[in-house]
Design a protein around this motif. Structure first.
Motif, mmCIF file in Angstrom:
data_model
loop_
_atom_site.group_PDB
_atom_site.id
_atom_site.type_symbol
_atom_site.label_atom_id
_atom_site.label_comp_id
_atom_site.label_asym_id
_atom_site.label_seq_id
_atom_site.Cartn_x
_atom_site.Cartn_y
_atom_site.Cartn_z
ATOM 1 N N ILE A 1 2.560 -5.388 -9.849
ATOM 2 C CA ILE A 1 1.667 -4.873 -10.899
ATOM 3 C C ILE A 1 1.846 -5.724 -12.152
ATOM 4 O O ILE A 1 2.975 -5.957 -12.596
ATOM 5 N N SER A 2 0.749 -6.171 -12.732
ATOM 6 C CA SER A 2 0.846 -6.997 -13.944
ATOM 7 C C SER A 2 1.042 -6.113 -15.169
ATOM 8 O O SER A 2 0.775 -4.902 -15.136
ATOM 9 N N GLU A 3 1.465 -6.702 -16.266
ATOM 10 C CA GLU A 3 1.694 -5.961 -17.502
ATOM 11 C C GLU A 3 0.399 -5.383 -18.054
ATOM 12 O O GLU A 3 0.391 -4.342 -18.704
ATOM 13 N N SER A 4 -0.707 -6.036 -17.779
ATOM 14 C CA SER A 4 -1.999 -5.585 -18.316
ATOM 15 C C SER A 4 -2.618 -4.452 -17.502
ATOM 16 O O SER A 4 -3.563 -3.807 -17.950
ATOM 17 N N ASP A 5 -2.106 -4.189 -16.308
ATOM 18 C CA ASP A 5 -2.657 -3.119 -15.466
ATOM 19 C C ASP A 5 -2.390 -1.749 -16.085
ATOM 20 O O ASP A 5 -1.311 -1.505 -16.655
ATOM 21 N N PHE A 6 -3.364 -0.848 -15.945
ATOM 22 C CA PHE A 6 -3.190 0.535 -16.391
ATOM 23 C C PHE A 6 -2.624 1.331 -15.221
ATOM 24 O O PHE A 6 -3.248 1.418 -14.158
ATOM 25 N N VAL A 7 -1.437 1.907 -15.418
ATOM 26 C CA VAL A 7 -0.713 2.558 -14.319
ATOM 27 C C VAL A 7 -0.666 4.072 -14.515
ATOM 28 O O VAL A 7 -0.211 4.570 -15.557
ATOM 29 N N ILE A 8 -1.128 4.781 -13.501
ATOM 30 C CA ILE A 8 -1.063 6.242 -13.435
ATOM 31 C C ILE A 8 0.071 6.603 -12.480
ATOM 32 O O ILE A 8 0.129 6.101 -11.365
ATOM 33 N N THR B 1 -4.077 1.313 -11.379
ATOM 34 C CA THR B 1 -3.090 1.375 -10.304
ATOM 35 C C THR B 1 -2.485 2.772 -10.303
ATOM 36 O O THR B 1 -2.132 3.299 -11.369
ATOM 37 N N VAL B 2 -2.356 3.363 -9.116
ATOM 38 C CA VAL B 2 -1.718 4.678 -8.983
ATOM 39 C C VAL B 2 -0.406 4.496 -8.234
ATOM 40 O O VAL B 2 -0.390 4.050 -7.078
ATOM 41 N N LEU B 3 0.702 4.819 -8.902
ATOM 42 C CA LEU B 3 2.021 4.812 -8.269
ATOM 43 C C LEU B 3 2.336 6.224 -7.799
ATOM 44 O O LEU B 3 2.319 7.165 -8.602
ATOM 45 N N ILE B 4 2.618 6.381 -6.507
ATOM 46 C CA ILE B 4 2.901 7.697 -5.937
ATOM 47 C C ILE B 4 4.345 7.702 -5.451
ATOM 48 O O ILE B 4 4.682 7.053 -4.451
ATOM 49 N N ALA B 5 5.200 8.423 -6.154
ATOM 50 C CA ALA B 5 6.624 8.493 -5.820
ATOM 51 C C ALA B 5 6.920 9.878 -5.256
ATOM 52 O O ALA B 5 6.816 10.879 -5.964
ATOM 53 N N GLY B 6 7.264 9.933 -3.974
ATOM 54 C CA GLY B 6 7.546 11.221 -3.351
ATOM 55 C C GLY B 6 7.350 11.138 -1.854
ATOM 56 O O GLY B 6 6.976 10.095 -1.315
ATOM 57 N N ARG B 7 7.596 12.256 -1.206
ATOM 58 C CA ARG B 7 7.503 12.309 0.257
ATOM 59 C C ARG B 7 6.336 13.188 0.674
ATOM 60 O O ARG B 7 6.144 14.282 0.163
ATOM 61 N N GLY B 8 5.543 12.676 1.621
ATOM 62 C CA GLY B 8 4.409 13.427 2.139
ATOM 63 C C GLY B 8 3.672 12.577 3.147
ATOM 64 O O GLY B 8 3.991 11.408 3.346
ATOM 65 N N SER B 9 2.679 13.170 3.781
ATOM 66 C CA SER B 9 1.887 12.434 4.770
ATOM 67 C C SER B 9 0.943 11.481 4.056
ATOM 68 O O SER B 9 0.065 11.907 3.309
ATOM 69 N N GLU C 1 -11.123 1.531 2.801
ATOM 70 C CA GLU C 1 -11.794 0.901 1.664
ATOM 71 C C GLU C 1 -11.390 1.636 0.392
ATOM 72 O O GLU C 1 -11.850 2.736 0.119
ATOM 73 N N LYS C 2 -10.542 1.015 -0.389
ATOM 74 C CA LYS C 2 -10.059 1.636 -1.624
ATOM 75 C C LYS C 2 -10.548 0.822 -2.814
ATOM 76 O O LYS C 2 -10.328 -0.377 -2.896
ATOM 77 N N LYS C 3 -11.162 1.525 -3.733
ATOM 78 C CA LYS C 3 -11.640 0.842 -4.942
ATOM 79 C C LYS C 3 -10.464 0.520 -5.854
ATOM 80 O O LYS C 3 -10.440 -0.509 -6.519
ATOM 81 N N GLN C 4 -9.494 1.397 -5.875
ATOM 82 C CA GLN C 4 -8.360 1.255 -6.780
ATOM 83 C C GLN C 4 -7.102 0.840 -6.019
ATOM 84 O O GLN C 4 -7.051 0.906 -4.783
ATOM 85 N N ASN C 5 -6.096 0.434 -6.787
ATOM 86 C CA ASN C 5 -4.817 0.005 -6.215
ATOM 87 C C ASN C 5 -3.906 1.219 -6.067
ATOM 88 O O ASN C 5 -3.378 1.725 -7.061
ATOM 89 N N ILE C 6 -3.748 1.717 -4.845
ATOM 90 C CA ILE C 6 -2.942 2.912 -4.570
ATOM 91 C C ILE C 6 -1.648 2.478 -3.894
ATOM 92 O O ILE C 6 -1.683 1.855 -2.827
ATOM 93 N N ILE C 7 -0.511 2.809 -4.491
ATOM 94 C CA ILE C 7 0.786 2.373 -3.970
ATOM 95 C C ILE C 7 1.663 3.590 -3.683
ATOM 96 O O ILE C 7 2.013 4.346 -4.602
ATOM 97 N N PHE C 8 2.011 3.794 -2.422
ATOM 98 C CA PHE C 8 2.956 4.847 -2.033
ATOM 99 C C PHE C 8 4.367 4.254 -2.073
ATOM 100 O O PHE C 8 4.679 3.334 -1.309
#
Length: 377
Positions: free
Chosen positions: A202-209, A236-244, A252-259
């Motif tokens: 993730i770059s410094e300029s990215d908006f992270v949720i 960018t969406v950072l998802i920290a946790g356990r789940g399916s 096809e994802k428009k946004q950057n989703i990171i598990f």
């Protein structure tokens, strides 16, 4: 004072378990003798006045685990009763002085889930024996008066208990959770922001949720992902946790989703984010809200979280009336993207609000409750 804490197990990414661990450490450091009644617990060797009591149970599935733990802990605690001043349970068990309803009301969670699931989901709720077991244990605790005092971790939980079980209001004391104001701090951005962003490309300029939580269905991850898909800006969406993850991993994802999975150093992830979003279906309180506030992040959550009680709209973040209103969630995210000065101001207010919920404040309330019960005894 000799204090028994009852909790099935400790896992580092579990909010209730981590909170139990914090309580034990704090009470130990204040000179109290702590007895943990558990199936499995890992604790530092330096805590000399902490004693582990293993509860025998059948652990091959959740039904038998919880059923046998409730029965076995009853007899184990009965045997130790004369040696212990206060028994506090963080699980649905049959013998305690204080029942801390950290997991809220199971019947309320099922009610909220029932509203949001189809025929197949409804049948899975009805036919799952585990739900029936937890509902029976819950009813025995509340209506069978298996307590001297109940700790509700929010007004929401207190309201749920009174609505479903009609016990005396005076039996319940609301004590909000505390947060580690040193570990979770806005200054962490200077130390960890770049590290975590580089780790995940993730770059410094990215908006992270940031989203933090295990059990994605209850915590409303799908509503967050629906919201970000209609945001015109790249996020960018950072998802920290356990789940399916499978049902969320769209081709096809428009946004950057990171598990990211569960993270032991979760404070670093708050440092890497710009905002925190948690559109939960049902959350008794949610320590993650306090952690995000303490880290100086604007928080977007729903009325179905007890933590919404301490978040003022456009001051500490935003409270959405319904998790299904993903358009409203998207609008608040867009507002925070387009208004960096307002975002910074809200983040500053968020930190100030978190400072009202220190560990010290929490422990003072807990110890006062212990002293009152000990005097009555």
């Amino acid at each position: 004072m000799k204090i028994a804490i009852v909790r099935k197990k400790y896992i580092f990414h579990g909010g209730s378990e981590s909170f139990s661990d914090f309580m034990i450490r704090e009470l130990s450091e204040q000179g109290h003798e702590i007895h943990i009644f558990t199936l499995k617990w890992e604790i530092s060797e330096r805590l000399n006045n902490v004693f582990i009591h293993k509860i025998p149970a059948l652990t091959f599935n959740s039904f038998f685990r919880d059923f046998t733990f409730a029965i076995s802990s009853f007899f184990s605690l009965k045997l130790k009763r004369k040696e212990i001043d206060i028994i506090q349970s963080h699980d649905k068990t049959l013998y305690q002085d204080i029942y801390r309803a950290g997991d809220g009301c199971h019947i309320e969670w099922l009610k909220q889930r029932w509203k949001r699931t189809g025929i197949t989901g409804k049948f899975s709720i009805i036919l799952n024996p585990y739900h029936w077991l937890i509902l029976i244990l819950e009813r025995i605790i509340f209506q069978g008066r298996r307590y001297k005092k109940i700790i509700a971790i929010s007004e929401l939980v207190k309201k749920n208990i009174l609505t479903h079980y009609h016990i005396p209001e005076s039996d319940i004391e609301v004590i909000y959770n505390g947060v580690d104001l040193i570990r979770f701090h806005p200054q962490n951005r200077d130390f960890f922001r770049q590290e975590i962003r580089e780790k995940h490309g993730i770059s410094e300029s990215d908006f992270v949720i940031l989203f933090v939580g295990s059990g994605f269905e209850r915590k409303g991850l799908r509503f967050l992902l629906k919201a970000v898909e209609i945001i015109p800006e790249r996020v960018t969406v950072l998802i920290a946790g356990r789940g399916s993850e499978k049902i969320y991993n769209l081709k096809e994802k428009k946004q950057n989703i990171i598990f990211c999975g569960p993270q032991k150093d979760i404070h670093k992830y708050y440092a890497a984010a710009d905002i925190f979003v948690f559109p939960t279906i049902y959350e008794p309180f949610g320590n993650v809200h306090l952690e995000a506030l303490a880290s100086g992040l604007p928080v977007i959550t729903t009325n179905q979280s007890g933590a919404a009680e301490i978040i003022e709209n456009n001051v500490h973040g935003f409270v959405i009336p319904s998790p299904e209103d993903f358009i409203a969630i998207a609008e608040r995210i867009i507002f925070l993207i387009k208004n960096p000065e307002q975002r910074e101001s809200i983040g500053f207010n968020a930190r100030k609000q978190a400072e009202e919920y220190s560990y010290e404040r929490f422990m003072n309330k807990i110890l006062k409750l212990y002293e009152n019960l000990a005097e009555e005894k």
